[in-house]
Design an enzyme around this catalytic site. Structure first.
Site, PDB file in Angstrom:
ATOM      1  N   GLY A 111      -9.403   4.229   0.799  1.00  0.00           N
ATOM      2  CA  GLY A 111      -9.162   5.979   0.975  1.00  0.00           C
ATOM      3  C   GLY A 111     -10.806   6.223   0.581  1.00  0.00           C
ATOM      4  O   GLY A 111     -11.029   7.470   0.918  1.00  0.00           O
ATOM      5  N   GLU A 134      -8.128  -2.623   2.454  1.00  0.00           N
ATOM      6  CA  GLU A 134      -6.697  -2.533   2.628  1.00  0.00           C
ATOM      7  C   GLU A 134      -5.890  -3.813   3.033  1.00  0.00           C
ATOM      8  O   GLU A 134      -4.840  -4.223   2.626  1.00  0.00           O
ATOM      9  CB  GLU A 134      -6.122  -1.469   3.531  1.00  0.00           C
ATOM     10  CG  GLU A 134      -6.572  -0.087   2.881  1.00  0.00           C
ATOM     11  CD  GLU A 134      -7.981   0.601   3.328  1.00  0.00           C
ATOM     12  OE1 GLU A 134      -8.803  -0.469   3.536  1.00  0.00           O
ATOM     13  OE2 GLU A 134      -8.276   1.578   3.260  1.00  0.00           O
TER      14      GLU A 134
HETATM   15  N1  DAK Z   1      -5.409   2.542  -7.391  1.00  0.00           N
HETATM   16  C1  DAK Z   1      -4.937   2.650  -8.707  1.00  0.00           C
HETATM   17  N2  DAK Z   1      -5.630   2.038  -9.648  1.00  0.00           N
HETATM   18  C2  DAK Z   1      -6.832   1.527  -9.347  1.00  0.00           C
HETATM   19  C3  DAK Z   1      -7.181   1.381  -7.989  1.00  0.00           C
HETATM   20  C4  DAK Z   1      -6.541   1.921  -7.170  1.00  0.00           C
HETATM   21  N3  DAK Z   1      -7.087   1.845  -5.747  1.00  0.00           N
HETATM   22  N4  DAK Z   1      -8.417   0.689  -8.252  1.00  0.00           N
HETATM   23  C5  DAK Z   1      -8.596   0.408  -9.570  1.00  0.00           C
HETATM   24  N5  DAK Z   1      -7.633   0.894 -10.307  1.00  0.00           N
HETATM   25  C6  DAK Z   1      -7.382   1.010 -11.735  1.00  0.00           C
HETATM   26  C7  DAK Z   1      -6.972  -0.463 -12.075  1.00  0.00           C
HETATM   27  O1  DAK Z   1      -5.870  -0.678 -11.820  1.00  0.00           O
HETATM   28  C8  DAK Z   1      -7.563  -0.337 -13.712  1.00  0.00           C
HETATM   29  O2  DAK Z   1      -6.515   0.352 -14.277  1.00  0.00           O
HETATM   30  P1  DAK Z   1      -5.932  -0.485 -15.614  1.00  0.00           P
HETATM   31  O3  DAK Z   1      -5.498  -1.725 -15.261  1.00  0.00           O
HETATM   32  O4  DAK Z   1      -7.164  -0.507 -16.628  1.00  0.00           O
HETATM   33  O5  DAK Z   1      -4.792   0.278 -16.036  1.00  0.00           O
HETATM   34  C9  DAK Z   1      -8.877   0.713 -13.653  1.00  0.00           C
HETATM   35  O6  DAK Z   1      -8.509   1.227 -12.633  1.00  0.00           O
HETATM   36  C10 DAK Z   1     -10.071  -0.222 -13.383  1.00  0.00           C
HETATM   37  O7  DAK Z   1     -10.256  -1.390 -12.711  1.00  0.00           O
HETATM   38  P2  DAK Z   1     -10.504  -2.827 -12.923  1.00  0.00           P
HETATM   39  O8  DAK Z   1     -10.043  -3.148 -14.050  1.00  0.00           O
HETATM   40  O9  DAK Z   1      -9.687  -3.384 -11.532  1.00  0.00           O
HETATM   41  O10 DAK Z   1     -11.965  -2.999 -12.609  1.00  0.00           O
HETATM   42  P3  DAK Z   1     -12.879  -3.930 -12.099  1.00  0.00           P
HETATM   43  O11 DAK Z   1     -14.365  -3.407 -12.311  1.00  0.00           O
HETATM   44  O12 DAK Z   1     -12.403  -5.266 -12.410  1.00  0.00           O
HETATM   45  O13 DAK Z   1     -12.699  -4.070 -10.526  1.00  0.00           O
HETATM   46  C11 DAK Z   1     -12.207  -2.831  -8.208  1.00  0.00           C
HETATM   47  C12 DAK Z   1     -13.255  -2.876  -9.691  1.00  0.00           C
HETATM   48  C13 DAK Z   1     -12.733  -1.616  -7.696  1.00  0.00           C
HETATM   49  C14 DAK Z   1     -12.811  -4.155  -7.350  1.00  0.00           C
HETATM   50  C15 DAK Z   1     -10.855  -3.113  -8.552  1.00  0.00           C
HETATM   51  O14 DAK Z   1     -10.336  -2.144  -9.188  1.00  0.00           O
HETATM   52  C16 DAK Z   1     -10.140  -3.031  -7.139  1.00  0.00           C
HETATM   53  O15 DAK Z   1     -10.255  -3.979  -6.115  1.00  0.00           O
HETATM   54  N6  DAK Z   1      -9.381  -1.988  -6.939  1.00  0.00           N
HETATM   55  C17 DAK Z   1      -8.631  -1.603  -5.751  1.00  0.00           C
HETATM   56  C18 DAK Z   1      -9.490  -1.487  -4.282  1.00  0.00           C
HETATM   57  C19 DAK Z   1      -8.724  -1.368  -3.352  1.00  0.00           C
HETATM   58  O16 DAK Z   1      -7.870  -2.004  -2.663  1.00  0.00           O
HETATM   59  N7  DAK Z   1      -8.629  -0.048  -2.552  1.00  0.00           N
HETATM   60  C20 DAK Z   1      -7.884   0.198  -1.509  1.00  0.00           C
HETATM   61  C21 DAK Z   1      -6.811   0.853  -1.779  1.00  0.00           C
HETATM   62  S1  DAK Z   1      -5.472   1.081  -0.674  1.00  0.00           S
HETATM   63  C22 DAK Z   1      -2.882   6.337   4.348  1.00  0.00           C
HETATM   64  C23 DAK Z   1      -3.761   7.026   3.542  1.00  0.00           C
HETATM   65  C24 DAK Z   1      -4.837   6.143   2.683  1.00  0.00           C
HETATM   66  C25 DAK Z   1      -4.586   5.082   2.715  1.00  0.00           C
HETATM   67  C26 DAK Z   1      -3.521   4.157   3.539  1.00  0.00           C
HETATM   68  C27 DAK Z   1      -2.579   4.809   4.328  1.00  0.00           C
HETATM   69  N8  DAK Z   1      -1.946   6.922   5.132  1.00  0.00           N
HETATM   70  C28 DAK Z   1      -2.517   8.631   5.340  1.00  0.00           C
HETATM   71  C29 DAK Z   1      -1.128   6.483   6.043  1.00  0.00           C
HETATM   72  C30 DAK Z   1      -5.459   4.093   1.952  1.00  0.00           C
HETATM   73  C31 DAK Z   1      -5.287   2.907   1.400  1.00  0.00           C
HETATM   74  C32 DAK Z   1      -6.122   2.407   0.179  1.00  0.00           C
HETATM   75  O17 DAK Z   1      -7.031   2.922   0.016  1.00  0.00           O
END
Ligand code: DAK
Length: 260
Positions: A111, A134
């Site tokens: 997002g 995602e």
């Molecule tokens: N959501 C919640 N918390 C998150 C987060 C996220 N997307 N990304 C990071 N955090 C949090 C981590 O959980 C961590 O929290 P604590 O464990 O300290 O409590 C903190 O931020 C720091 O993250 P990391 O410890 O993981 O930091 P690193 O440097 O090791 O890694 C990273 C950074 C960006 C590579 C990693 O955090 C990561 O992979 N994050 C998730 C990225 C991801 O998968 N993003 C896509 C999310 S799904 C819709 C609308 C929108 C969407 C879908 C449908 N509709 C309207 C139908 C969108 C979906 C998405 O975006």
């Protein structure tokens, strides 16, 4: 009006609103509060004649690491459908008529990448990373990622990124046409503000019409887009700002646009 938000930091100066996403504990993950606040803020800025351009940014580590996975993870289909998850908030940003520049440093994922792509153009810091990961969560982009990324970078690169979740660095994003240009991370905000001030000094009417014309290129055929451009171009001659801009050129002075 005081700019007090839970998830945003807002500064207004020189015709520009600098809006910082501010959830450092979650790498600026987009939750309902943040997107609701952003939509409300843009609605308010729309009516503020003192602001001619917005810069949207995050931190040096993350523009936004996606929708908030922790908020989303337990939702049912019925809840998503009934709430019409993020639709109203996304539309409010898509409908914003003034220019909005995404100044992206660090992660712009999921997002976060989609939010940057809704903005009018992206200035990237040299440490920026873009991705639609995602697929790793068993879902898919939901705020236009499959559509906008494909229009920006073409099918092959978009398909690879969406199906594998691979991130693109700033250099690749610039080569692919996702970002307008790259600046050193330390200069990102100053550069984005300089660009925004330049836009804010133009005729706000001409700026809004130019934005509408370029956006039409994404939603119409070439013939329709060129016809719209011609009509809007003609209509610009109804404004005092057109006379002022051209008079100033002829008189070799700086124009003073009034927005009328
Ligand atoms: N959501 C919640 N918390 C998150 C987060 C996220 N997307 N990304 C990071 N955090 C949090 C981590 O959980 C961590 O929290 P604590 O464990 O300290 O409590 C903190 O931020 C720091 O993250 P990391 O410890 O993981 O930091 P690193 O440097 O090791 O890694 C990273 C950074 C960006 C590579 C990693 O955090 C990561 O992979 N994050 C998730 C990225 C991801 O998968 N993003 C896509 C999310 S799904 C819709 C609308 C929108 C969407 C879908 C449908 N509709 C309207 C139908 C969108 C979906 C998405 O975006």
């Amino acid at each position: 009006m005081a700019d007090t938000y839970e998830t945003l930091l807002v500064e207004r100066a020189d015709g520009v609103a600098l809006v910082r996403l501010n959830r450092p504990e979650a790498l600026n993950a987009l939750n309902s509060t943040l997107l609701g606040e952003l939509a409300a803020l843009l609605g308010e800025i729309e009516g503020d004649d003192a602001i001619g351009c917005v810069v949207l940014t995050g931190s040096e580590r993350a523009f936004a690491a996606g929708a908030d996975i922790k908020e989303m993870s337990t939702k049912t289909y019925a809840q998503m459908f009934k709430e019409d998850f993020f639709t109203a908030q996304a539309r409010a940003i898509e409908r914003f008529r003034k220019p909005i520049i995404a100044a992206v440093a660090g992660y712009a994922l999921g997002g976060g990448c989609e939010l940057a792509m809704i903005c009018d153009f992206i200035l990237a810091a040299d440490n920026a990373k873009f991705g639609q990961p995602e697929i790793n969560l068993g879902v898919a982009p939901g705020i236009g990622g499959t559509q906008r990324l494909t229009r920006f970078v073409g099918k092959s690169k978009a398909m690879e990124m969406v199906l594998t979740g691979r991130m693109m660095d700033a250099a690749e994003a610039e080569r692919a046409g996702l970002v307008s240009r790259i600046v050193p991370a330390a200069d990102l905000i100053a550069e984005a503000l300089a660009v925004a001030r330049k836009i804010a000094a133009q005729s706000p009417l001409a700026v809004m019409m130019n934005k509408e014309m370029v956006n039409a290129a994404y939603d119409t055929t070439l013939t329709q887009g060129v016809a719209l451009e011609r009509r809007l171009f003609h209509s610009l001659f109804a404004f005092d700002d057109q006379k002022e801009g051209m008079d100033a050129f002829v008189a070799k002075r700086k124009p003073a646009f009034k927005g009328s």
